[in-house]
Design a protein around this motif. Structure first.
Motif, PDB file in Angstrom:
ATOM      1  N   ALA A 100       0.823  -1.214   0.000  1.00 22.87           N
ATOM      2  CA  ALA A 100       0.000   0.000   0.000  1.00 22.87           C
ATOM      3  C   ALA A 100       0.858   1.266   0.000  1.00 22.87           C
ATOM      4  N   GLY A 101       2.149   1.095   0.325  1.00 26.96           N
ATOM      5  CA  GLY A 101       3.044   2.252   0.311  1.00 26.96           C
ATOM      6  C   GLY A 101       2.848   3.193   1.482  1.00 26.96           C
ATOM      7  N   VAL A 102       2.335   2.694   2.592  1.00 25.77           N
ATOM      8  CA  VAL A 102       2.161   3.587   3.741  1.00 25.77           C
ATOM      9  C   VAL A 102       3.527   3.952   4.332  1.00 25.77           C
ATOM     10  N   ARG A 103       3.605   5.105   4.934  1.00 22.88           N
ATOM     11  CA  ARG A 103       4.875   5.557   5.531  1.00 22.88           C
ATOM     12  C   ARG A 103       4.987   5.133   6.980  1.00 22.88           C
ATOM     13  N   GLU A 104       3.837   4.791   7.563  1.00 27.46           N
ATOM     14  CA  GLU A 104       3.788   4.457   8.982  1.00 27.46           C
ATOM     15  C   GLU A 104       3.005   3.162   9.174  1.00 27.46           C
ATOM     16  N   HIS A 105       3.518   2.340  10.087  1.00 27.54           N
ATOM     17  CA  HIS A 105       2.855   1.061  10.348  1.00 27.54           C
ATOM     18  C   HIS A 105       2.971   0.863  11.860  1.00 27.54           C
ATOM     19  N   GLY A 106       2.550  -0.298  12.368  1.00 23.99           N
ATOM     20  CA  GLY A 106       2.677  -0.461  13.813  1.00 23.99           C
ATOM     21  C   GLY A 106       1.884  -1.621  14.340  1.00 23.99           C
ATOM     22  N   ALA A 107       1.491  -1.508  15.597  1.00 21.29           N
ATOM     23  CA  ALA A 107       0.787  -2.591  16.271  1.00 21.29           C
ATOM     24  C   ALA A 107      -0.255  -2.007  17.212  1.00 21.29           C
ATOM     25  N   THR A 108      -1.280  -2.813  17.477  1.00 25.79           N
ATOM     26  CA  THR A 108      -2.408  -2.353  18.289  1.00 25.79           C
ATOM     27  C   THR A 108      -2.816  -3.438  19.286  1.00 25.79           C
ATOM     28  N   VAL A 109      -3.080  -3.043  20.510  1.00 29.64           N
ATOM     29  CA  VAL A 109      -3.709  -3.947  21.481  1.00 29.64           C
ATOM     30  C   VAL A 109      -5.128  -3.440  21.696  1.00 29.64           C
ATOM     31  N   HIS A 110      -6.085  -4.354  21.585  1.00 32.82           N
ATOM     32  CA  HIS A 110      -7.485  -3.941  21.711  1.00 32.82           C
ATOM     33  C   HIS A 110      -8.278  -5.000  22.457  1.00 32.82           C
ATOM     34  N   PHE A 111      -9.421  -4.590  22.991  1.00 31.69           N
ATOM     35  CA  PHE A 111     -10.359  -5.558  23.554  1.00 31.69           C
ATOM     36  C   PHE A 111     -10.988  -6.326  22.403  1.00 31.69           C
ATOM     37  N   VAL A 112     -11.269  -7.594  22.658  1.00 31.68           N
ATOM     38  CA  VAL A 112     -11.844  -8.433  21.610  1.00 31.68           C
ATOM     39  C   VAL A 112     -13.365  -8.277  21.598  1.00 31.68           C
ATOM     40  N   VAL A 113     -13.894  -8.058  20.402  1.00 28.99           N
ATOM     41  CA  VAL A 113     -15.344  -8.048  20.173  1.00 28.99           C
ATOM     42  C   VAL A 113     -15.595  -9.057  19.051  1.00 28.99           C
ATOM     43  N   PRO A 114     -16.865  -9.409  18.806  1.00 29.35           N
ATOM     44  CA  PRO A 114     -17.103 -10.466  17.817  1.00 29.35           C
ATOM     45  C   PRO A 114     -16.504 -10.184  16.439  1.00 29.35           C
ATOM     46  N   GLU A 115     -16.510  -8.944  16.010  1.00 27.26           N
ATOM     47  CA  GLU A 115     -15.922  -8.636  14.701  1.00 27.26           C
ATOM     48  C   GLU A 115     -14.395  -8.690  14.813  1.00 27.26           C
ATOM     49  N   MET A 116     -13.760  -9.407  13.890  1.00 23.41           N
ATOM     50  CA  MET A 116     -12.322  -9.648  13.995  1.00 23.41           C
ATOM     51  C   MET A 116     -11.486  -8.360  13.904  1.00 23.41           C
ATOM     52  N   ASP A 117     -10.457  -8.282  14.743  1.00 20.64           N
ATOM     53  CA  ASP A 117      -9.521  -7.156  14.741  1.00 20.64           C
ATOM     54  C   ASP A 117     -10.227  -5.804  14.884  1.00 20.64           C
ATOM     55  N   SER A 118     -11.289  -5.822  15.672  1.00 17.66           N
ATOM     56  CA  SER A 118     -11.998  -4.578  15.970  1.00 17.66           C
ATOM     57  C   SER A 118     -12.023  -4.465  17.490  1.00 17.66           C
ATOM     58  N   GLY A 119     -12.840  -3.580  17.993  1.00 16.31           N
ATOM     59  CA  GLY A 119     -12.936  -3.475  19.452  1.00 16.31           C
ATOM     60  C   GLY A 119     -12.112  -2.317  19.952  1.00 16.31           C
ATOM     61  N   PRO A 120     -12.499  -1.802  21.124  1.00 13.54           N
ATOM     62  CA  PRO A 120     -11.854  -0.617  21.678  1.00 13.54           C
ATOM     63  C   PRO A 120     -10.335  -0.773  21.778  1.00 13.54           C
ATOM     64  N   ILE A 121      -9.644   0.251  21.305  1.00  9.71           N
ATOM     65  CA  ILE A 121      -8.178   0.212  21.276  1.00  9.71           C
ATOM     66  C   ILE A 121      -7.614   0.647  22.628  1.00  9.71           C
ATOM     67  N   ILE A 122      -6.745  -0.198  23.162  1.00 14.91           N
ATOM     68  CA  ILE A 122      -6.121   0.124  24.455  1.00 14.91           C
ATOM     69  C   ILE A 122      -4.780   0.819  24.227  1.00 14.91           C
ATOM     70  N   ALA A 123      -3.941   0.221  23.402  1.00 10.99           N
ATOM     71  CA  ALA A 123      -2.604   0.789  23.162  1.00 10.99           C
ATOM     72  C   ALA A 123      -2.214   0.564  21.712  1.00 10.99           C
TER      73      ALA A 123
END
Ligand code: GRF
Length: 222
Positions: free
Chosen positions: A131-154
């Motif tokens: 995609a050519g993004v300049r920034e990437h990273g990682a996310t910790v979130h609470f799990v909700v039924p929809e995959m890789d969604s849910g409130p972001i903690i860090a």
């Protein structure tokens, strides 16, 4: 306050698991790692956990065929038997049903190797490079039924460099994963994270360095 009995669910090498185990070695850390549970008997992380003196368990999804409900009931039984209070998914490669997720409301965390909501799903590093993004990273979130969604903690950002390979980018992200997962678990286990309108609000104060990784509102004590 007693330390929260935490299970880490893995399917593979378990480097995030190791980061959590290391953090929890400190008696002041508000979570204790009471169990490492794998759906794969050959997960390398199992041995690492056992070497660290942590109870391990295997619930092999293959034994349940296509019966996801039976697999998840077996998971839940093991978690209950170990009196688990919090669950950390760390490279756990099974999709979870709404039933299982509902057993752990705001008590199950996941780490995803991308800056959510961007790049949900697999192969995040390859897709970020494409995609050519300049920034990437990682996310910790609470799990909700929809995959890789849910409130972001860090969440932690890393730059994408001009000559990056998938491996180089993955390694840069992983180093940050190992910082933010212990931070997120610490905040949740100490009861400092609340969800309001689908967003995490964190009761302050936070170290300046930690605050960098917390996109949610940090509520300073009055
Ligand atoms: C990590 O990149 C994590 O973000 C993703 O799966 C990978 C697991 O790695 N969910 P490890 O097993 O923790 O080393």
């Amino acid at each position: 306050m007693s330390r929260k009995r935490t299970a880490i669910l893995i399917s593979g090498r378990g480097s995030n698991m190791t980061a959590l185990i290391e953090a929890a070695r400190d008696a002041r850390y508000p979570a204790e790692i009471a169990l490492v549970l794998s759906n794969r008997p050959d997960a390398a992380g199992l041995q690492r956990a056992a070497e660290a003196g942590i109870a391990t368990a295997i619930v092999d999804h293959k034994a349940y065929g296509k019966d996801r409900a039976a697999f998840e009931h077996a998971l839940q039984e093991v978690l209950t038997a170990h009196r688990i209070e919090l669950v950390c998914l760390a490279g756990f490669m099974r999709i979870l049903t709404a039933w299982f997720v509902a057993q752990w409301p705001e008590r199950m965390l996941n780490i995803h190797p991308a800056l959510l909501p961007a790049f949900k799903g697999l192969d995040t590093h390859r897709r970020a490079l494409e995609a050519g993004v300049r920034e990437h990273g990682a996310t910790v979130h609470f799990v909700v039924p929809e995959m890789d969604s849910g409130p972001i903690i860090a969440r932690a950002r890393v730059p994408v460099l001009p000559d990056d390979t998938e491996d180089a980018l993955a390694a840069r992200v992983l180093a940050m994963e190992h910082r933010i997962y212990p931070l997120a678990l610490k905040l949740v286990a100490s009861g400092r994270v609340q969800v309001a309108d689908g967003r995490c609000v964190i009761a302050g104060p936070c170290e300046d360095e930690d605050a960098l990784f917390l996109p949610g509102l940090i509520k300073k004590p009055r």
